[in-house]
Design a protein around this motif. Structure first.
Motif, PDB file in Angstrom:
ATOM      1  N   ARG A  97       8.419   4.467  -1.998  1.00 40.03           N
ATOM      2  CA  ARG A  97       7.886   5.781  -2.373  1.00 40.03           C
ATOM      3  C   ARG A  97       8.788   6.884  -1.840  1.00 40.03           C
ATOM      4  O   ARG A  97       9.088   7.855  -2.520  1.00 40.03           O
ATOM      5  N   ALA A 124       6.074   1.702   1.211  1.00 37.93           N
ATOM      6  CA  ALA A 124       6.158   3.097   1.665  1.00 37.93           C
ATOM      7  C   ALA A 124       7.596   3.583   1.554  1.00 37.93           C
ATOM      8  O   ALA A 124       7.843   4.724   1.186  1.00 37.93           O
ATOM      9  N   PRO A 161       1.657   4.058  -3.265  1.00 39.08           N
ATOM     10  CA  PRO A 161       1.664   2.603  -3.416  1.00 39.08           C
ATOM     11  C   PRO A 161       0.278   2.016  -3.132  1.00 39.08           C
ATOM     12  O   PRO A 161      -0.390   2.421  -2.180  1.00 39.08           O
ATOM     13  N   ILE A 190       3.746  -3.137   3.748  1.00 42.94           N
ATOM     14  CA  ILE A 190       3.427  -1.708   3.833  1.00 42.94           C
ATOM     15  C   ILE A 190       4.705  -0.891   4.017  1.00 42.94           C
ATOM     16  O   ILE A 190       4.931   0.100   3.318  1.00 42.94           O
ATOM     17  N   VAL A 237      -0.049   4.760   1.871  1.00 43.17           N
ATOM     18  CA  VAL A 237      -0.259   3.467   1.214  1.00 43.17           C
ATOM     19  C   VAL A 237      -1.756   3.183   1.181  1.00 43.17           C
ATOM     20  O   VAL A 237      -2.473   3.501   2.131  1.00 43.17           O
TER      21      VAL A 237
END
Length: 126
Positions: free
Chosen positions: A123, A120, A78, A116, A49
């Motif tokens: 993703r 994450a 991201p 976060i 990230v």
């Protein structure tokens, strides 16, 4: 496995705050002083990230996002924008450039950490 975060901000105070909060949360943190430094460190750190400010010298956050999205290896990473700005047109510009999310300073540590993990996870799932 701990996540690797690249945090980009021209304010040393903000970089130190991010480093302290994210390191304490178990993340591996790398810091950059502006968008150009961020693009240099992007390849070296392979972050899970990225957190970037918008208003920075040399290369601003929009330029960083566009540069990161132009690279194959970081196209899907991201990118969270962390800034004092909250105008809708700037958020739209960041989204159009490829930003994943927007957080207004001053940041709440728990909300940032939650964001976060959320991006994450997006993703990893995608």
């Amino acid at each position: 496995m701990s996540l690797t975060i690249l945090a980009i901000d021209d304010s040393r105070t903000i970089r130190e705050m991010l480093n302290a909060a994210l390191s304490a949360a178990g993340f591996s943190v790398h810091l950059a002083v502006d968008g150009e430094d961020g693009l240099d460190k992007l390849s070296q750190t392979a972050p899970d990230v990225v957190i970037t400010d918008i208003n920075m010298p040399r290369l601003d956050g929009f330029g960083f996002i566009e540069g990161a999205r132009a690279r194959d290896e970081s196209r899907a990473v991201p990118i969270l924008v962390l800034t004092t700005e909250s105008a809708a047109d700037l958020k739209a510009r960041a989204r159009d450039a490829g930003a994943t999310g927007w957080i207004v300073k001053p940041f709440d540590e728990m909300r940032l950490i939650s964001a976060i993990h959320r991006v994450a996870g997006m993703r990893a799932a995608g």
